[in-house]
Structures are given as structure tokens and as C-alpha cells.
Write a protein that holds these residues in place. Structure first.
Motif: not given
Length: 454
Positions: A68-94
């Protein structure tokens, strides 16, 4: 505001992220730095002492804390290989995917003290991991930006323009888009985009497609995961016009149904191996102006029949759905026979996969443990069935790929004959779980899909 940058190491996520955060006057979160802070040691040391699995667990915790963070998030290269990470990153974000050519990435990260993730030479590892992560990157992203020949400031400016809705169509394209939307009866979609330039669009492409449950399912899933998306219908007589409209809209994905699963392949930039082997595409992912074709129908057939591995199977039909069914059954080591009212089509399909073939009238002479019906017969308002109760043996598994109505005439006949029955809704559910992952990067369970369809 929540802006997320994903992509391989060396694509500029940290440098671009810091510029963006400064311009937007919001915090910048570097997930790798947060992992190091949580572990109390640098990432190379985490790998040396505890291995990659421990690093990924820490990364999962960090990303969950930013849900639920507000701001800019830079992720590690393999972070989106975990769909649970994607669900958290996508929530109310672009989510923006930053990409670069393998050789550019290798040059940028050369000399890093980060440990390799494979035993391959560094340049080969980059190419291999990029290929492995390709679908995860494309699915997780709302927009794709190439950074290989651009400065971090230039990339940041492009992202800012997109966030502000300033990266629109040229006037002629806008007029063409609005004209097509009018012809398709989708003026509401135009109004939604005009009011909200950040909205992304997905849709079902077919003729007809009014019966599809995909709009109901997807719009409920988008709301469930806090995604800024809208799913609609693209019903038109030809695939080329649908693809053109999709390219004029902020489209992320298409579900493709009859009669376009083969025709659409000629309008795509890339098609994966499964779709190429089947000869049909039912899923299109769009990112960075490119369209990528996939087939998830075969997985929708395979999953409900996994318990019949090695059985003798008959597929009724010889079209795109039948091809996906044969591909799925062969992957389960089944002996497959293709039967069709059009023998030439049955022969062509069977010979592609090394199967037997025949006329539909020969069904009674075929000894089958599994029957998969892959024609439109029985779809509302059709009330026919290709088989009667007397044609079926007790204990046979009958899978009707038609899902409207939920109980088709064939399913009723099979129940009367004492068969195990699998309705077409099960194919829809299982193919939709994979399709949603390809389009959004988020994994959903069959149980959640069924709940959303209820």
C-alpha cells in the motif's frame, strides 16, 4: 501515487526511479536495498551464506510491506517471477517494464559482485534468464520502455508523460480510433479513456462473443486485485480490424475466440511454441506496441483430464478447439483418435500429431475411455447433441468444451449413460487462470475463478 519499475539488472530501474521520485516528490524504494537492510548484510553475502531461496523469501517480505506504499518502487530483476510479488506491486499502482538488449545489459553489469544465478558464462546467463523471464516481465507490466539507447532522464520523462496522459495518439489515429469504436458500439470505452487516460483495456475478440463470460470474470478480478483495467467485447466480422482497434487503444490483452483463433496469428509479432504447434492463438499479450500470441486452451483441457493419463481418447471435431484438445491429450500420453463430419479435416489434424482419424459415424466402433467434444454443436441456442446415451459406455469420461449452457445436451446424455462428465466451464476456468497470469503476471486459483463467475 504508486509507480513500479521492473526489469532485468542493468536496465536502469534505480537511476530512473530516483529521478522519477524526485520529480514527483515522493519516496523512492529500492527493494534490493531494503532486503540488505532487513538482512543486515549485502546481497552477495546473503547468497553466499544462505542461498537464493533465502534472498527470495526476504524479497517477498519486503515487497509485501510495500503493498500500500505511495512512491516509486524499483524491484530486483527476478522479483516478478513470483506472482505473489506481482499482485502486491500491481495493487493500485502502474508498472513499467524497463528493457534493453542482452549485450547492453551484459556490458552494464560487467564487474558486478552479484553472484550468478546459473553456471553459465555471464553473457549467456543474461540471454538465458531474459528468455526464461520474458512472459513474467510482459505480464507484470502496464507499459514497456526500451532503455538501451536512452539516458535515465529521458526514460523518466517518458514515464512522466505517460503518467500524466500526455503520450496520446496522433490526431489522425485518434479519429480512426473513435470511428472504429463507434462502429463497434463501444462509445462508452472512448468516454472512459477520455476521462481517465491511465486506464488500460482488455477484451474478448470474436464473432459472436456476446455469450462470453470473460468480461464478468476479468472485471471482477481487476477489482479484486486493485488494477486500473477495464475488460470489454470486440465483436466484428474480421480479425484484422479488431487488431487494428486494439493497437489504437491502451490495450494490454485479448482473449480470442471463434472464429479468429487461427486468423489472428497473421497479425501478431510473436507466437509461442505451444500456439504454433496447435495452430491457434486464444491469448494475446500486448506491451511496448508488440503483440505476443499464446494458447491456454490446451491447458484448460489438460488439467481436468490429468487423472486419465495414458487412456484411449476420442476427439470430436477438427477445428482450433479440437487441435488444442489433441495437443493436450497427447501431452498426457493418450492414444487419440480424431473423428469429424469432415474427414479431410480430421485426417489433417490427426496426421499433425501422429493420431488415428475417421468419420464421426465411426464413433460406435472406437473403444474410448475419454471423449472430448470440440465442436460448437450444443452451444446456445443449439439444442442438438452429436451423441445419444446409447452411443456411450458407462464409466467413460465425457468432456464437452461447450460451456453455454452449463449443462449441454451432450452432458445430459452422458449422465444418463452413467459416464463421468466434465462440463465446458472447467475448461474455461483452467484456461482462464493461465490466461490471466499471462496478461497480468498474477496467479489466480481455479477456486477464485469459480467464485468470481458465481
Amino acid at each position: 501515487m504508486k509507480v513500479v519499475l521492473v526489469g532485468f539488472r542493468g536496465t536502469g530501474k534505480t537511476s530512473v526511479g530516483r529521478i522519477l521520485a524526485n520529480r514527483l516528490r515522493v519516496p523512492f524504494y529500492d527493494t534490493d536495498a531494503l532486503v540488505e537492510r532487513r538482512a543486515g548484510m549485502p546481497i552477495p553475502e546473503i547468497f553466499r551464506q544462505y542461498g537464493e531461496a533465502h534472498f527470495r523469501a526476504l524479497e517477498r517480505e519486503v515487497i509485501a510491506s510495500l503493498r500500500t506504499a505511495e512512491g516509486v518502487i524499483g524491484t530486483g530483476g527476478g522479483a516478478v517471477c513470483d506472482p505473489a510479488n506481482v499482485a502486491d506491486l500491481r495493487r493500485h499502482g502502474t508498472v513499467f517494464l524497463l528493457s534493453a538488449a542482452p549485450e547492453v545489459i551484459h556490458e552494464r553489469i560487467a564487474g558486478s559482485d552479484r553472484p550468478g544465478l546459473t553456471d553459465l558464462p555471464p553473457a549467456e546467463e543474461v540471454r538465458t534468464l531474459l528468455a526464461q523471464r520474458k512472459n513474467a516481465y510482459l505480464g507484470a507490466a502496464d507499459a514497456c520502455i526500451y532503455t538501451g539507447t536512452r539516458t535515465p532522464a529521458g526514460v523518466a520523462e517518458t514515464i512522466l508523460r505517460q503518467i500524466r496522459g500526455e503520450a496520446g495518439l496522433f490526431p489522425a489515429e485518434r479519429r480512426e480510433r473513435d470511428g472504429l469504436l463507434g462502429k463497434f458500439g463501444l462509445e462508452t470505452v472512448r468516454e472512459m479513456i477520455e476521462r481517465d487516460p491511465g486506464l488500460l483495456v482488455c477484451g474478448i475478440a470474436g464473432n459472436p462473443c456476446a455469450h462470453s463470460k470473460s468480461p464478468l470474470l476479468y472485471n471482477r478480478l481487476f477489482a479484486h486485485f486493485g488494477m486500473h483495467y477495464h475488460y470489454t467485447r470486440f465483436e466484428w466480422p474480421d480479425a484484422e480490424t479488431i487488431v487494428r482497434l486494439a493497437n489504437l487503444l491502451p490495450t494490454k490483452g485479448l482473449s480470442v475466440t471463434i472464429p479468429f483463433k487461427t486468423d489472428v496469428m497473421g497479425h501478431l509479432d510473436e507466437t509461442d511454441d505451444h500456439a504454433a504447434a496447435i495452430g491457434a492463438v486464444n491469448t494475446v499479450v500486448r506491451c511496448g506496441g508488440r503483440m505476443y500470441g499464446h494458447n491456454t486452451d490446451w491447458l484448460g483441457v489438460r488439467a481436468p483430464l490429468a487423472h486419465r493419463q495414458g487412456a484411449r481418447a476420442v476427439v470430436l471435431g477438427a477445428g482450433g478447439a479440437a487441435a488444442a484438445a489433441v495437443y493436450a491429450l497427447v501431452s498426457l500420453d493418450m492414444d487419440v483418435t480424431v473423428l469429424s463430419r469432415t474427414p479431410d479435416a480430421a485426417q489433417r489434424l490427426a496426421e499433425r500429431f501422429g493420431c488415428l482419424w475417421g468419420r464421426l459415424e465411426e464413433f460406435k466402433g472406437v473403444d474410448a475411455d475419454v471423449v472430448v467434444h470440440a465442436t460448437p454443436v450444443g452451444m446456445e441456442p443449439d439444442t442438438r447433441s452429436l451423441l445419444a446415451p446409447g452411443d456411450l459406455e458407462r464409466g467413460t469420461t465425457v468432456f464437452d468444451l461447450v460451456y453455454t449452457p452449463p449443462e449441454t445436451p451432450l452432458i445430459r446424455a452422458a449422465r444418463e449413460a452413467g459416464c463421468e462428465t466434465i462440463p465446458g466451464t472447467e475448461m474455461f476456468v483452467h484456461q482462464a487462470t493461465e490466461q490471466f497470469r499471462l496478461i497480468t503476471g498474477i496467479a489466480v486459483s481455479p477456486a477464485l475463478v469459480r467464485e468470481m463467475l458465481a
